[in-house]
Design a protein around this motif. Structure first.
Motif, short mmCIF file in Angstrom:
data_model
loop_
_atom_site.label_atom_id
_atom_site.label_comp_id
_atom_site.label_asym_id
_atom_site.label_seq_id
_atom_site.Cartn_x
_atom_site.Cartn_y
_atom_site.Cartn_z
N SER A 277 -82.41 -11.00 -83.54
CA SER A 277 -84.38 -9.95 -83.20
C SER A 277 -84.26 -9.48 -82.02
O SER A 277 -84.00 -10.04 -80.86
CB SER A 277 -85.16 -11.42 -83.82
OG SER A 277 -86.72 -10.77 -83.65
N SER A 278 -85.13 -8.60 -82.63
CA SER A 278 -84.72 -7.34 -80.70
C SER A 278 -86.08 -6.31 -80.85
O SER A 278 -87.15 -6.83 -82.11
CB SER A 278 -83.64 -6.23 -81.23
OG SER A 278 -82.38 -6.93 -81.49
N VAL A 279 -85.96 -6.12 -79.69
CA VAL A 279 -87.20 -5.03 -79.59
C VAL A 279 -87.25 -3.62 -79.14
O VAL A 279 -86.21 -3.52 -79.24
CB VAL A 279 -87.75 -5.94 -78.25
CG1 VAL A 279 -89.74 -4.87 -77.77
CG2 VAL A 279 -88.52 -6.88 -78.12
N VAL A 280 -88.03 -2.98 -80.60
CA VAL A 280 -87.41 -1.88 -80.62
C VAL A 280 -89.14 -0.95 -79.71
O VAL A 280 -90.06 -1.40 -80.03
CB VAL A 280 -87.39 -0.76 -81.65
CG1 VAL A 280 -87.13 0.38 -82.10
CG2 VAL A 280 -86.64 -1.74 -82.16
N THR B 202 -77.50 0.97 -66.83
CA THR B 202 -78.41 1.55 -68.75
C THR B 202 -79.63 1.71 -68.62
O THR B 202 -80.44 2.25 -69.84
CB THR B 202 -78.52 -0.73 -68.82
OG1 THR B 202 -77.29 -0.75 -69.70
CG2 THR B 202 -78.93 -0.46 -70.78
N LEU B 203 -80.98 1.01 -67.78
CA LEU B 203 -82.23 1.31 -67.10
C LEU B 203 -82.24 2.74 -67.28
O LEU B 203 -83.07 3.50 -67.43
CB LEU B 203 -82.24 0.13 -66.39
CG LEU B 203 -82.69 -0.36 -67.43
CD1 LEU B 203 -83.03 -2.12 -66.27
CD2 LEU B 203 -83.53 -0.88 -68.71
N GLU B 204 -81.22 3.05 -66.15
CA GLU B 204 -81.79 4.62 -65.57
C GLU B 204 -81.40 5.81 -67.01
O GLU B 204 -82.02 6.59 -67.51
CB GLU B 204 -80.28 4.93 -64.78
CG GLU B 204 -81.05 4.20 -62.94
CD GLU B 204 -79.68 4.78 -61.97
OE1 GLU B 204 -80.02 4.54 -60.70
OE2 GLU B 204 -78.57 5.62 -62.36
N LEU C 153 -81.27 -1.38 -76.88
CA LEU C 153 -80.54 -0.35 -76.30
C LEU C 153 -79.07 0.22 -76.00
O LEU C 153 -78.35 -1.25 -75.91
CB LEU C 153 -81.17 -0.40 -74.76
CG LEU C 153 -83.24 -0.32 -74.13
CD1 LEU C 153 -82.94 -1.23 -72.67
CD2 LEU C 153 -83.45 0.82 -75.07
N PRO C 154 -78.53 1.61 -75.98
CA PRO C 154 -77.22 1.88 -75.79
C PRO C 154 -76.70 0.78 -74.21
O PRO C 154 -77.63 0.76 -73.29
CB PRO C 154 -77.92 3.17 -75.76
CG PRO C 154 -78.70 3.95 -76.17
CD PRO C 154 -79.77 2.51 -75.80
N ILE C 155 -75.67 0.21 -74.50
CA ILE C 155 -75.22 0.32 -72.96
C ILE C 155 -74.15 1.33 -72.93
O ILE C 155 -72.91 0.84 -73.92
CB ILE C 155 -75.11 -1.49 -73.08
CG1 ILE C 155 -75.70 -1.80 -73.33
CG2 ILE C 155 -74.14 -1.82 -71.75
CD1 ILE C 155 -75.43 -3.75 -73.55
N GLU D 76 -74.46 -0.12 -78.71
CA GLU D 76 -76.47 -0.93 -78.63
C GLU D 76 -76.07 -2.77 -78.82
O GLU D 76 -74.90 -3.27 -79.22
CB GLU D 76 -76.39 -0.30 -79.64
CG GLU D 76 -76.91 1.28 -79.82
CD GLU D 76 -77.80 1.45 -80.67
OE1 GLU D 76 -78.37 2.49 -80.46
OE2 GLU D 76 -77.33 0.90 -82.00
N ASN D 77 -76.91 -3.36 -77.83
CA ASN D 77 -77.03 -4.59 -77.80
C ASN D 77 -78.20 -4.50 -76.72
O ASN D 77 -79.20 -3.74 -76.53
CB ASN D 77 -76.04 -5.25 -76.28
CG ASN D 77 -76.14 -6.43 -76.93
OD1 ASN D 77 -76.61 -7.08 -78.10
ND2 ASN D 77 -74.89 -7.38 -77.19
N LYS D 78 -78.73 -5.63 -76.67
CA LYS D 78 -80.20 -6.28 -76.00
C LYS D 78 -79.66 -6.26 -74.58
O LYS D 78 -78.45 -6.34 -74.14
CB LYS D 78 -80.59 -7.64 -76.21
CG LYS D 78 -80.63 -8.16 -77.50
CD LYS D 78 -81.40 -9.62 -77.67
CE LYS D 78 -81.49 -10.20 -79.38
NZ LYS D 78 -81.67 -11.60 -79.87
N VAL D 79 -81.20 -5.70 -73.98
CA VAL D 79 -80.58 -5.09 -72.39
C VAL D 79 -80.18 -6.38 -71.50
O VAL D 79 -79.10 -5.82 -71.23
CB VAL D 79 -81.83 -4.69 -71.69
CG1 VAL D 79 -83.23 -5.94 -71.77
CG2 VAL D 79 -81.70 -3.10 -70.82
#
Length: 431
Positions: A395-398, A237-239, A212-214, A219-222
């Motif tokens: 390795s990330s989740v999209v 970040t989550l909002e 996600l964009p931070i 962009e990075n892992k949350v």
């Protein structure tokens, strides 16, 4: 002998003396003779018994009583058997009915009063224990600065399980298998949504490897947002990614997971498959069983032994939270004062809450967790487009952007959710 005991004895006069009134006084006292004074008080002896024929029958053949007290010798006594007839007694008036006896306050009322007092004391203690525990929780700054989404329907909270080792000794770290890494990173990220109207509340897991964009950091892992800027940056970040306004924040560490479970005497969980994970320090057989604190912690942390990876771990975490709250709400916990006190204070000892998060907010979170175990709440995961994508962060989740937008739009608008929307079961929906 004195004159008092003398009595005159008549003496026959000598012939021709002419003294007819001469008496000789006998001054001798007879043995057993009563004194003159006592003779006056003595009862005269009864008359001699009449001859048998005198007490027989009179000339008319009627029985005649023997002469005695009140009888005159030679005279037939009156017939005492002939009595005048008695007048009939008037009928008795019926007694008035007795008034019912009113019982004075006795043992029953005292027992009832004691029961009422015990009930009031129990209700008061049940409410006091969590309030007292809440007053000891640690506060963190979770409110981001800058522009934020407008408030939507209901309430949305952020529940974070961190891998913080703070407060754990070296022996406890070895026992729990937490490693020696310093700092705090997210082990689980869950959005808790409670609607204001119809529809079920929901737990929505956010995979910690979500790319996600931070804000301010590309962009990075949350979970990097949490490592970089703590709760405040994670909330921001989550909002930004969901469009939901986050109303509160609750975080619990490793030590808290284990202590809470042990305060309940263990948690009953049904393990869907055998799990053996050396890094998580668990070796569990398939089936329903009771897990203690360290074993439950390994169960929710196991990642490398799960074919679904982080997605499978998120499912187990939601299952575990529901089981904890189900056990906490049982009579064996709530009705036993020391267990209730132990649970509430164990939960508060390792919890961090946002500076604006209230006890009511915490209650909504816990209530939603409990409903998951009884299908009263939905257990979801953010719709996944690809669970293993190589990115600049590894390795990330999209996410499935379209389906994720629809899900968060329904939560924000108050659209009732009665069943999991498509794509929220954790299975990838795209390439």
């Amino acid at each position: 002998m004195s004159d008092d005991h003398a009595r005159p004895i008549p003496r026959r006069p000598a012939p021709g003396s002419g003294d007819d009134d001469v008496y000789v006084v006998d001054t001798r006292r007879r043995r057993g003779a009563p004194s003159p004074g006592s003779a006056r008080r003595a009862t005269p002896p009864p008359p001699a018994a009449a001859p048998a024929d005198a007490a027989g029958y009179d000339e008319y053949g009627r029985p005649v009583a023997a002469p005695g007290r009140g009888a005159v010798p030679g005279r037939a006594p009156a017939d005492r058997g002939a009595r005048p007839p008695r007048e009939p007694r008037p009928p008795r008036e019926p007694r008035p009915p007795r008034e019912p006896r009113t019982r004075r306050p006795g043992r029953g009322r005292r027992v009832a009063s004691l029961l009422v007092l015990a009930l009031v004391a129990w209700v008061g203690f049940t409410a006091f224990a969590p309030w007292h525990a809440w007053s000891s929780v640690s506060r963190v700054d979770d409110v981001p600065s800058g522009e934020r989404p407008t408030a939507g329907d209901g309430h949305t909270y952020l529940l974070v399980g961190s891998d913080s080792r703070e407060g754990l000794s070296r022996e406890e770290r070895r026992k729990l298998g937490t490693g020696t890494a310093e700092g705090r990173r997210t082990d689980s990220i869950i959005l808790v949504h409670t609607p204001s109207g119809a529809g079920k509340p929901a737990l929505v897991s956010v995979p910690r490897d979500s790319f996600l964009p931070i804000p301010g950091h590309g962009e990075n892992k949350v979970n990097a947002a949490f490592a970089i800027g703590g709760p405040k940056l994670l909330v921001q970040t989550l909002e930004q990614a969901t469009g939901l306004r986050i109303d509160g924040y609750v975080e619990i560490g490793f030590g808290g997971f284990s202590t809470v479970v042990d305060s309940l005497g263990g948690v009953d969980l049904c393990v869907p498959r055998a799990i053996k994970d050396e890094k998580a320090h668990i070796d569990l057989a398939k089936g329903c069983q009771t897990l203690d604190g360290p074993t439950a912690l390994g169960y929710v942390r196991a990642r490398y032994s799960d074919p679904e990876g982080d997605i499978g771990r998120a499912k187990r975490q939601r299952q575990f939270l529901g089981a904890v709250m189900k056990e906490a709400a049982t009579p064996s916990t709530v009705l036993v004062p020391w267990r209730w006190w132990s649970f509430t204070h164990a939960a508060a000892s390792s919890v961090y809450v946002g500076r604006e998060t209230s006890l009511l907010d915490a209650y909504r979170i816990l209530s939603t967790m409990r409903k998951v175990s009884s299908d009263g709440a939905l257990s979801l995961v953010v719709p996944i487009g690809n669970a293993n994508v190589t990115t600049s962060a590894g390795s990330s989740v999209v996410w499935d952007a379209q389906r994720a937008k629809e899900l968060f739009g329904m939560l924000n608008d108050g659209t009732p959710l009665e069943a999991p929307p498509p794509g929220t079961d954790g299975k990838p929906t795209g390439g």
